[in-house]
Design an enzyme around this catalytic site. Structure first.
Site, PDB file in Angstrom:
ATOM      1  N   GLU A 246      33.229  -8.682 -58.254  1.00  0.00           N
ATOM      2  CA  GLU A 246      32.078  -9.550 -57.958  1.00  0.00           C
ATOM      3  C   GLU A 246      30.912  -9.320 -58.929  1.00  0.00           C
ATOM      4  OE1 GLU A 246      31.031  -9.174 -53.778  1.00  0.00           O
ATOM      5  OE2 GLU A 246      32.694 -10.490 -53.211  1.00  0.00           O
TER       6      GLU A 246
ATOM      7  N   GLU B 230      39.192 -12.977 -51.373  1.00  0.00           N
ATOM      8  CA  GLU B 230      38.585 -12.478 -50.133  1.00  0.00           C
ATOM      9  C   GLU B 230      38.268 -13.654 -49.235  1.00  0.00           C
ATOM     10  OE1 GLU B 230      35.239  -9.831 -50.487  1.00  0.00           O
ATOM     11  OE2 GLU B 230      36.268  -8.531 -51.934  1.00  0.00           O
TER      12      GLU B 230
END
Ligand code: NAG
Ligand code: NAG
Ligand code: NAG
Ligand code: NAG
Ligand code: NAG
Ligand code: NAG
Ligand code: NAG
Ligand code: NAG
Length: 705
Positions: free
Chosen positions: A183, A252
């Protein structure tokens, strides 16, 4: 090569080289599939982090994941646990991630290895070992030579261990995908040009490992080819990778959310999770990973923060203890079976084509069709958040409830609708484990030295806490001595401490004067209490406690903790005279004496202290150790400890920490509702429970502890 003779039959185990030739799994991809051994696949995966449970629990969790219809298990690697001290590694027992991956393999599942080594995960310091912070010249997660060297050494070590264990798919192992960084796209702009060059370096580091499987970077829209960028969130149906040749992956899918101390319990309905999954595959998705499939527990002091709670349940399909969370587990299992049924068509092989048709603004029919085999697999979705839809597909008429997706064969036979949950809800009942008439004993934290102002080193400034403790303890003592000559000014005065948090206990001349803490949304605070000083030397002893170090955000690693810089002031009652102690000589001591004496471990707990009897545990004194013993509850059900009645601390069972507890942290009384509407976009503020209750009252005691 070695031979085993069993009952006269020779079993010949192959050498590593032969195995590699005979069992190699090739992993390739195109825009529509992960291609495993030449076969185009849709992959359904779920996150189970090995340190969020125990090695004894792994096989059962993995089996339940397989039974739930998963193809793969995803895990991060937790650098801080494996290298707690620089170049001193630990991969033993519950940290044996190689064994975890072997368990995955034995179950016949694939693995997705997200090395990071920055992992976020609501984990202490994002998974970085805290000693990184003190390396001279280091800047974390950017184009910095000191950091890159450490990241390279650790990443290479993990990859080498996996290679030595034959765990990558081309070696015949389960790992089909690997991730570098995590991320970074969320924070990259804060690092300027150095952020860009760092990401290019990460890509080179990954590719130089020669693992023979694709590498991914999540939330990284500029991931350098051939690294595949992937999507994290609640919905990823609109996501497009930055390279048209890359498969669309949802690394995710947040099945719920995490909780901080003082927060309510979040839930995400299974109707909505199933909607997100179905929409993703409707729109060309190839791999979908649940975050989390089993959330588990932040044992010890692994919870990040600040203020991340011990339970990391995440409202996942397997609950904190590893039990099925129904109907979530079962409804998703049904969905997985249906998606798998359509797998051949969804991967667009052998001339399968996909077409889309809109019915108004919110209704979409997506048809995967193979004209040769005359087969169709269809998704009929209604993304409106309140209006149900009637669709005539001629000949069939279909009712599609708001915020749902129907899956059909041949656009005729409805197999499944995401909002139609046929699995029953379950509820686990907590039963007292036999006759629990507990006898408690207690001992005060030994503070003779620190209340005298005696530490292990001095400095004439107020230092930042994590730089001093380096994660060895939640606690740091800050102590100073002041000489008072003129009592007429200071007779009635107060002590003021400005701290970045998270908890402060203050003592003056050996007397406890008070405790204060921040809240999950405001960690820093100013402590102020009136105190009695005396003529001559006065000792101020401040014990600062942290509740998990920051794990997320640009420069999260630089977030201050403790009283750093203060100011710490004495204020005379006249309120005109103040004495700033910030530049006084301060003495420091890391951790509690009880921690050093291992009072939490039965092997050492009689270590020079007297345990006193109490009829009950609430002596009301801060900094007290409590001890009791109980018989292991029978059978094999999960063991849960109810800590209601205690305040804040850490609990151990036979020397194993089950995490921090804080049952006096009560969630706000407003904002919960009995009804939870699955329709419309989810956010962590939707569908909360536990208003007015302790955020966490029950704590998991794994059987192996
Ligand atoms: C594609 O067609 C070939 C040749 O007819 C066949 O062998 C193969 O199994 C088919 N693949 C899939 C995924 O249907
Ligand atoms: C439970 O244990 C306590 C202490 O060992 C004992 O006094 C009591 O009689 C027991 N109660 C029952 C119901 O067995
Ligand atoms: C810290 O300073 C105090 C007071 O000046 C002194 O007594 C003590 O020895 C010093 N401690 C260390 C570890 O240097
Ligand atoms: C407390 O410290 C913070 C920095 O940590 C500073 O911004 C603030 O002004 C200080 N407040 C007082 C009252 O000194
Ligand atoms: C001491 O000062 C506090 C305010 O700082 C005041 O509330 C209190 O009454 C004073 N006590 C005495 C004995 O002067
Ligand atoms: C001193 O005065 C300030 C500003 O008027 C006030 O906020 C603070 O509470 C006072 N402190 C004490 C110890 O009286
Ligand atoms: C438990 O301890 C508290 C604090 O010392 C005391 O007020 C209370 O009466 C005690 N309860 C029992 C049952 O002994
Ligand atoms: C407990 O044992 C039973 C019977 O062997 C088994 O079916 C069940 O899955 C086990 N439960 C757990 C939590 O391991």
């Amino acid at each position: 090569m070695f031979n085993l003779r069993i009952n006269g039959i020779f079993l010949i185990a192959c050498s590593t080289l032969l195995c590699a030739i005979t069992l190699a799994t090739t992993v390739d991809y195109d825009a529509n599939a992960i291609i495993i051994n030449g076969e185009p696949r849709i992959i359904i995966s779920g996150a189970i982090h090995y340190p969020h449970s125990t090695s004894q629990m792994w096989p059962d969790l993995i089996k339940k994941a397989k039974d739930g219809g998963l193809d793969a298990i995803e895990t991060y690697i937790f650098w801080d646990l494996h290298e707690p001290v620089r170049r001193q590694y630990d991969f033993s027992k519950d940290l044996d991630f190689i064994k975890f991956l072997k368990n995955v393999h034995e179950a016949g599942l694939y693995a997705v290895l997200r090395i990071g080594p920055y992992v976020c995960a609501e984990w202490n310091y994002g998974g970085f070992p805290m000693w990184l912070h003190n390396l001279p010249g280091i800047q974390l997660r950017t184009d910095n030579a000191v950091f890159k060297e450490e990241m390279k050494i650790f990443t290479t070590k993990i990859v080498t261990m996996c290679k030595e264990a034959g765990l990558f798919a081309p070696q015949g192992g389960p790992i089909i995908l690997a991730q570098i960084e995590n991320e970074y796209g969320d924070v990259m702009s804060h690092y300027g040009e150095a952020g860009n060059s760092y990401i290019n370096w990460c890509a080179e580091l990954a590719l130089s490992q020669n693992v023979g499987i694709p590498w991914i970077m999540c939330k990284q829209s500029n991931a350098p080819s051939p690294i595949i960028n992937t999507c994290n969130g609640y919905y990823c149906d609109d996501f497009k990778p930055n390279n048209p040749k890359s498969p669309k992956m949802f690394t995710e899918n947040w099945v719920g959310w995490f909780q901080k101390w003082g927060e309510k319990r979040p839930h995400r309905t299974v109707e909505d999770v199933a909607f997100a999954v179905a929409r993703f595959f409707q729109n060309g998705g190839v791999l979908q990973n649940y975050y989390m499939y089993h959330g588990g527990t932040n044992f010890g002091r692994t919870a990040g923060g600040p203020y991340i709670m011990t339970a990391y349940d995440y409202d996942a399909p397997l609950d904190e203890y590893g039990n099925l969370n129904q109907p979530k587990w079962g409804h998703l299992k049904r969905l997985h079976d249906i998606i798998k049924f359509g797998e051949t068509l969804l991967t667009l092989t052998n001339g399968t084509t996909v077409t889309e048709k809109q019915y108004g603004d919110s209704v979409q029919l997506t048809t995967y069709e193979n004209k040769d085999t005359r087969t169709k697999f269809c998704f009929l979705s209604n993304s409106h958040n309140s209006k149900d839809a009637q669709v005539d597909l001629q000949p069939g008429k279909f009712n599609v409830p708001a915020w749902s997706v129907s899956l059909l064969t041949d656009c005729r036979n409805e197999l499944f609708n995401t909002a139609n949950v046929e699995v029953q809800t379950n509820n686990y009942v907590k039963k007292p484990a036999g006759n629990l008439s507990l006898t408690w004993t207690w001992t005060s934290e030994p503070v003779e030295d620190t209340l005298q102002g005696v530490g292990t080193f001095n400095a004439s400034e107020i230092l930042e806490q994590k730089a001093i403790t380096v994660g060895a303890s939640d606690y740091l003592w800050y102590m100073t001595t002041i000489l008072i000559n003129d009592m007429s000014i200071w007779k009635n005065s107060s002590l003021q401490v400005n701290t970045t948090g998270h908890v402060l206990h203050a003592y003056v001349n050996g007397q406890y004067i008070g405790t204060q803490w921040g809240t999950h949304d405001k960690l820093d605070f100013i402590f102020e209490k009136s105190i009695s000083l005396k003529q001559g030397a006065n000792i101020i002893s401040l014990l600062s406690g942290t509740v998990g170090h920051a794990h997320y955000g640009a420069l999260f690693d630089m977030a201050n903790t403790g009283i750093v810089g203060g100011p710490v002031k004495l204020i005379a009652s006249s309120n005109t005279t103040t004495l700033d102690l910030s530049k006084s000589s301060w003495s420091y001591k890391v951790g509690l004496n009880g921690e050093a004496k291992k009072l939490y471990d039965p092997k050492f707990s009689s270590n020079g202290v007297q345990w006193n009897q109490v009829s009950n545990v609430s002596t009301g004194k801060p900094m007290t150790w409590y001890k009791t013993s109980f018989k292991t509850p029978e059978h094999n059900e999960s063991v849960v400890l109810d800590l209601l009645g205690l305040t804040k601390g850490e609990a151990w069972i036979n020397g194993h920490s089950i995490g921090r507890y804080w049952p006096t942290m009560i969630a706000d009384t407003n904002g919960c509702s009995d009804k939870c509407d699955y329709r419309g976009r989810y956010g962590a503020e939707k569908c909360l429970s536990g208003c007015g209750e302790p955020s966490q009252r029950f704590y998991h005691v794994p059987r192996s502890f």
